[in-house]
Design an enzyme around this catalytic site. Sequence first.
Site, short mmCIF file in Angstrom:
data_model
loop_
_atom_site.label_atom_id
_atom_site.label_comp_id
_atom_site.label_asym_id
_atom_site.label_seq_id
_atom_site.Cartn_x
_atom_site.Cartn_y
_atom_site.Cartn_z
N GLU A 1 0.82 -1.19 0.00
CA GLU A 1 0.00 0.00 0.00
C GLU A 1 0.87 1.25 0.00
O GLU A 1 1.96 1.27 0.56
CB GLU A 1 -0.94 0.00 1.21
N CYS B 1 3.49 8.60 1.19
CA CYS B 1 4.02 7.61 2.14
C CYS B 1 4.27 6.32 1.38
O CYS B 1 3.35 5.71 0.83
CB CYS B 1 3.04 7.40 3.28
N CYS C 1 6.33 -6.85 7.24
CA CYS C 1 7.31 -6.19 8.10
C CYS C 1 7.94 -7.21 9.03
O CYS C 1 7.30 -8.18 9.43
CB CYS C 1 6.65 -5.08 8.91
N CYS D 1 6.00 -4.26 15.69
CA CYS D 1 5.78 -3.32 16.78
C CYS D 1 4.36 -3.50 17.30
O CYS D 1 3.41 -3.65 16.52
CB CYS D 1 6.01 -1.88 16.30
N CYS E 1 1.29 -1.45 15.91
CA CYS E 1 1.25 -1.20 14.46
C CYS E 1 0.52 -2.32 13.73
O CYS E 1 0.86 -3.50 13.89
CB CYS E 1 2.68 -1.06 13.94
N GLY F 1 7.01 -1.91 6.15
CA GLY F 1 8.38 -2.39 6.20
C GLY F 1 9.33 -1.47 6.95
O GLY F 1 9.02 -0.34 7.29
N SER G 1 12.23 6.94 7.70
CA SER G 1 11.88 6.61 9.08
C SER G 1 12.35 5.20 9.41
O SER G 1 12.13 4.27 8.64
CB SER G 1 10.37 6.71 9.29
N SER H 1 11.40 6.16 14.92
CA SER H 1 10.19 5.69 15.60
C SER H 1 10.58 5.33 17.03
O SER H 1 10.99 4.20 17.30
CB SER H 1 9.61 4.48 14.88
N HIS I 1 8.83 6.26 20.52
CA HIS I 1 7.61 5.79 21.18
C HIS I 1 7.74 5.43 22.66
O HIS I 1 6.72 5.16 23.31
CB HIS I 1 7.01 4.59 20.43
N ASN J 1 -3.62 5.59 16.09
CA ASN J 1 -4.66 5.28 15.12
C ASN J 1 -5.14 3.85 15.34
O ASN J 1 -4.38 2.90 15.13
CB ASN J 1 -4.13 5.45 13.70
N CYS K 1 -1.18 6.53 9.97
CA CYS K 1 0.09 5.99 10.45
C CYS K 1 -0.13 4.72 11.26
O CYS K 1 -0.93 4.69 12.20
CB CYS K 1 0.79 7.06 11.30
#
Length: 400
Positions: A125, A138, A145, A149, A152, A201, A233, A255, A257, A332, A375
């Site tokens: 995507e 993006c 991936c 995480c 995610c 990824g 990123s 990233s 967090h 999100n 995100c």
Amino acid sequence: MQTLTEPHNAILVEKTPLETYVPPAKPSLIGLSRTELADRLGEIGVAPAQRKMRVQQLWHWIYFRGAQSFDDMTSISKGIRADLAQHFTVDRPEVVAEQISNDGTRKWLLRLPSGDSVQKAHEVECVYIPETDRGTLCVSSQVGCTLNCAFCHTGTQRLVRNLTAGEIVGQVMVARDRLNDWADREDGTRRVTNIVMMGMGEPLYNFDAVRDALLIAGDNEGIGISRRRITLSTSGVVPNIVRAGEEIGVMLAISLHAVRDELRNELVPLNRKYPIKELLQACRDYPGASNARRITFEYVMLKGVNDSLDDAKLLVKMLKGIPAKINLIPFNPWPGTAYECSDWDQIEKFSEYIFNAGYSSPVRTPRGRDILAACGQLKSETEKLSARERQALRAMAMTD
């Protein structure tokens, strides 16, 4: 708090894809460097003395004009165009589906061609986010991936394979195709002005392809997006961070967090291999980092997990001496997640503390939540959502 079991953890940071790329019988020239283009021209009999000129012509037609066929390349002789068409293409990934959010965000599901008749075609995507002063694309770097995480959605997919440079830069070209954004655009403006490697990824686990694709995207004789408008990123692949600054030279985002290793081990399992101290040292060593080229630290706001003022204070303390800004990301939601977004009042308090300490602390406006394009929400349709999951997604979007 979501707890990850040890057997699950065992595969969290694996770096070996399940599959390797098999090129189609007639490969695309997209993603090749000038040297590689010259080699391909040599394979079809173009004389060495002509190759430099022909490479420049191909580069212009592919990356500046966005030609989708060799027939369009009218400054190249018909004979060479025929030879090129016999052996190569300028194909991009195929658009399988397009979704447009209520806020104008667009998400494309892209199918990747393969020369292996046994393996199914894979999908990734790509998301376009229009704003008043920019248009951000993006881009994905892998099918699935490797990091998983905890917060995610993309991380719930296994790593299938790395994308090629052509498949990465091809996403930029698809966006320009769909948005009518090539050199012949009537008003001379650009809709895609920024690129962020924040899709599916971990870019630094596919370093060579990401490097080659971003160098093409930033080439001023082709796609021509400034390297200051390209952001890579990473979740913290420490050995490749300084290398990225040296060999790619784009903006860096981390990233992060979490501010404590114990929590980051859970949220970003890669932290078990490269803990916060090592990650921050790599950021201090990042070539070109300065107040004019600050490193962005991405921090997803999770209710009751990482959003206290004590977390904010430690965040400011640990970033001391690094030219940085902190990008706060309201979580999100996605079907099946165990986390909730922090309350807005708490996000504002967190942001205010960081701002008063001298750091820029913008709160990222959620975009494309209703089409699962925000995100942390990307996940290819090869793992389709059930009707119940889609209903849950719509309900979450309506309550935000």
